[in-house]
Write an enzyme that holds these catalytic residues in place. Structure first.
Site, PDB file in Angstrom:
ATOM      1  N   LYS A   1     -82.635  21.698  53.758  1.00 25.69           N
ATOM      2  CA  LYS A   1     -83.160  22.993  53.333  1.00 25.69           C
ATOM      3  C   LYS A   1     -84.675  23.014  53.155  1.00 25.69           C
ATOM      4  O   LYS A   1     -85.257  24.090  53.013  1.00 25.69           O
ATOM      5  CB  LYS A   1     -82.477  23.414  52.037  1.00 25.69           C
ATOM      6  CG  LYS A   1     -80.997  23.651  52.220  1.00 25.69           C
ATOM      7  CD  LYS A   1     -80.775  24.790  53.187  1.00 25.69           C
ATOM      8  CE  LYS A   1     -79.335  25.221  53.213  1.00 25.69           C
ATOM      9  NZ  LYS A   1     -79.150  26.465  53.924  1.00 25.69           N
TER      10      LYS A   1
HETATM   11  C1  LIG Z   1     -75.629  20.156  50.819  1.00 24.23           C
HETATM   12  C2  LIG Z   1     -75.532  21.270  51.810  1.00 24.23           C
HETATM   13  N1  LIG Z   1     -74.641  21.189  52.794  1.00 24.23           N
HETATM   14  C3  LIG Z   1     -74.488  22.178  53.697  1.00 24.23           C
HETATM   15  C4  LIG Z   1     -75.235  23.314  53.643  1.00 24.23           C
HETATM   16  C5  LIG Z   1     -75.017  24.392  54.659  1.00 24.23           C
HETATM   17  O1  LIG Z   1     -76.104  24.574  55.517  1.00 24.23           O
HETATM   18  P1  LIG Z   1     -76.418  26.000  56.078  1.00 24.23           P
HETATM   19  O2  LIG Z   1     -76.740  26.890  54.910  1.00 24.23           O
HETATM   20  O3  LIG Z   1     -77.591  25.803  56.971  1.00 24.23           O
HETATM   21  O4  LIG Z   1     -75.229  26.480  56.820  1.00 24.23           O
HETATM   22  C6  LIG Z   1     -76.169  23.437  52.626  1.00 24.23           C
HETATM   23  C7  LIG Z   1     -76.923  24.656  52.461  1.00 24.23           C
HETATM   24  O5  LIG Z   1     -77.336  24.993  51.367  1.00 24.23           O
HETATM   25  C8  LIG Z   1     -76.338  22.389  51.701  1.00 24.23           C
HETATM   26  O6  LIG Z   1     -77.229  22.467  50.703  1.00 24.23           O
END
Ligand SMILES: Cc1ncc(COP(=O)(O)O)c(C=O)c1O
Length: 473
Positions: free
Chosen positions: A44
């Site tokens: 992120k």
């Molecule tokens: C630990 C974690 N895994 C997966 C995701 C999912 O990613 P995305 O929001 O790009 O789909 C996030 C998003 O906040 C995350 O913080």
């Protein structure tokens, strides 16, 4: 020092994460992309930087401004570190289900953190997304990043994550496996890899088993930040605009237990300490690799580090309490107590049930010689739909409801929601019976819910637990 190691600021250390080859069964090659090696500790950071830079360009964020966001933690951390470096204030709204470690990290970066209850319907004013929008409106110079609908989110991954993977595999990548939260990672990186490979790369979403993205009913799950939760009272479910389902070839549902055991094993076997959603993604990647040929090159995104979850997924007490571990089977465990009522389905009342109907159920149980106390919550329940731990929002007793009726405080057609007592105690099935008994005797009610895989599966009483122990107890 090599000039390559010198950066002008922390922002130069966002992204640019390595691939590491995983030892896996089967012939396919599997690489993990270690997003936790980005400076703020997750994938992120990339979107934090891109969203802020775009807002600056668009004149939405000006010097002295405040960055506001609703987040499961990592986007807030990415934004807070960028805001800190650039001199903005940051205000972050999280739910009480976000790990303590992430909240503390946010505060360490100077973010002001507002914690709201988790599991609310989307239209509730305290839902983090509604609350953050109001906060941005009422804060002078406030700008809502809104990762859910901000085009700069998938774009950040289109411009950085995707090209990195293509370059790092020298164009040999055949499969991308990623969780879907806001959808930014899979949509951006997936679109880039499809375009550059002329449609050759398959894009696979890894999803908590009950998340609605993969066709689940949206009930709560325990993997933070992945998937899409749907409260039964949500009036209109809206998927983030950052998620582009057309990019995704298929979705692999992964049960929490499998995700958690996969990521715990990864740390022990391969020295990689990754977060819960990494477990979801990795379990899906194993499945994808098993079905692919020897030429397949599978890249799986590990979004963040296990250090953010040392109080949860890597804490055996947390795991045991929710029924994700078997515990020590050499002594009596909660699972060994006869389930109260003997039923295969958990006796449970929906909070919309009228008081009169609930009384009928409780009286029938009393006639059957079972203690008349039941857990209650907002989810529909049945043999295929066991309530999850956070859905057990209260309890009711026959005596309590009868007294409320007698005193004129309750009416027969009131919803149970208006007359709930506090929730019953909860124990994981693997917890030692002795310790559970100690806890239960200090609790208001003598009946507790037994959890397996985070879901309620039976009730136990202190008598049931005591029967398992030597008589001098
Ligand atoms: C630990 C974690 N895994 C997966 C995701 C999912 O990613 P995305 O929001 O790009 O789909 C996030 C998003 O906040 C995350 O913080």
């Amino acid at each position: 020092m090599d000039a390559m190691d010198v950066y002008e600021s922390a922002l130069g250390l966002i992204g640019g994460t390595p691939l590491v080859r995983l030892r896996t069964e089967g012939a396919a090659t599997v690489y993990a992309k270690l997003e936790y090696l980005s400076i703020g500790g997750s994938a992120k950071d990339r979107i934090g930087l891109r969203m802020v830079e775009q807002a600056e360009k668009d004149g939405l964020l000006r010097p002295g401004g405040t960055v506001v966001e609703a987040t499961s933690g990592n986007t807030g951390i990415g934004l807070a570190l960028v805001a800190a470096e650039k001199g903005y204030r940051s205000l972050v709204v999280v739910t009480d289900r976000v790990s303590e470690e992430k909240v503390n990290t946010l505060r360490a970066f100077g973010a002001e953190v507002v914690v709201k209850p988790g599991g609310l319907p989307r239209q509730h004013p305290d839902h983090p997304m509604s609350f953050a929008a109001r906060l941005a409106d009422s804060t002078p110079g406030g700008w809502l990043a809104n990762q859910y609908d901000n085009a700069a989110n998938p774009e950040a991954h289109y411009l950085t994550t995707g090209p990195e993977i293509w370059r790092q595999t020298r164009g040999r990548v055949t499969h991308l496996v990623s969780c879907i939260g806001t959808g930014g990672t899979i949509s951006g990186a997936g679109r880039y890899l499809k375009e550059v490979s002329d449609g050759g790369v398959q894009v696979i979403g890894a999803d908590p088993a009950s998340s609605v993205y993969g066709g689940g009913d949206g009930r709560p799950y325990f993997i933070e930040a992945a998937g899409h939760f749907l409260h039964p009272d949500t009036e209109q479910d809206v998927w983030p605009r950052s998620y582009h389902p057309d990019v995704v070839d298929r979705i692999v549902p992964v049960a929490d237990r499998q995700a958690l055991h996969t990521v715990r094993q990864l740390a022990r076997d391969q020295g990689l300490l990754a977060g819960g959603s990494s477990g979801t993604a990795l379990a899906a990647a194993h499945q994808v690799a098993a079905g692919a040929g020897a030429d397949a090159v599978v890249v799986v995104i590990l979004p963040d580090s296990g250090r953010q979850y040392l109080t949860k997924y890597f804490n055996d007490t947390w795991m045991l309490r929710l029924g994700f571990l078997d515990g020590d089977a050499s002594g009596p465990r909660v699972a060994d107590a006869a389930p109260e009522g003997g039923a295969s389905a958990l006796p449970y009342l929906n909070i919309r049930t009228p008081v009169g109907d609930a009384l009928d159920v409780l009286r029938a149980r009393k006639l059957a010689g079972v203690e008349s106390v039941l857990p209650a919550g907002p989810c529909p329940a049945g043999p295929d739909r066991r309530p999850t731990a956070p859905e057990l929002t209260g309890s009711v007793t026959l005596a309590g409801l009868e007294a409320a009726l007698r005193d004129g405080v309750a009416a027969l057609d009131d919803p149970l929601a208006d007359h709930l007592d506090p929730p019953l105690a909860q124990f994981g099935y693997g917890e030692p019976a002795q310790e559970a008994l100690g806890t239960l005797t200090r609790h208001l009610r003598d009946t507790a819910v037994v959890l397996r895989d985070g879901c309620a599966e039976a009730l136990v009483t202190s008598a049931g637990l005591r029967a398992l122990l030597p008589t001098d107890h």
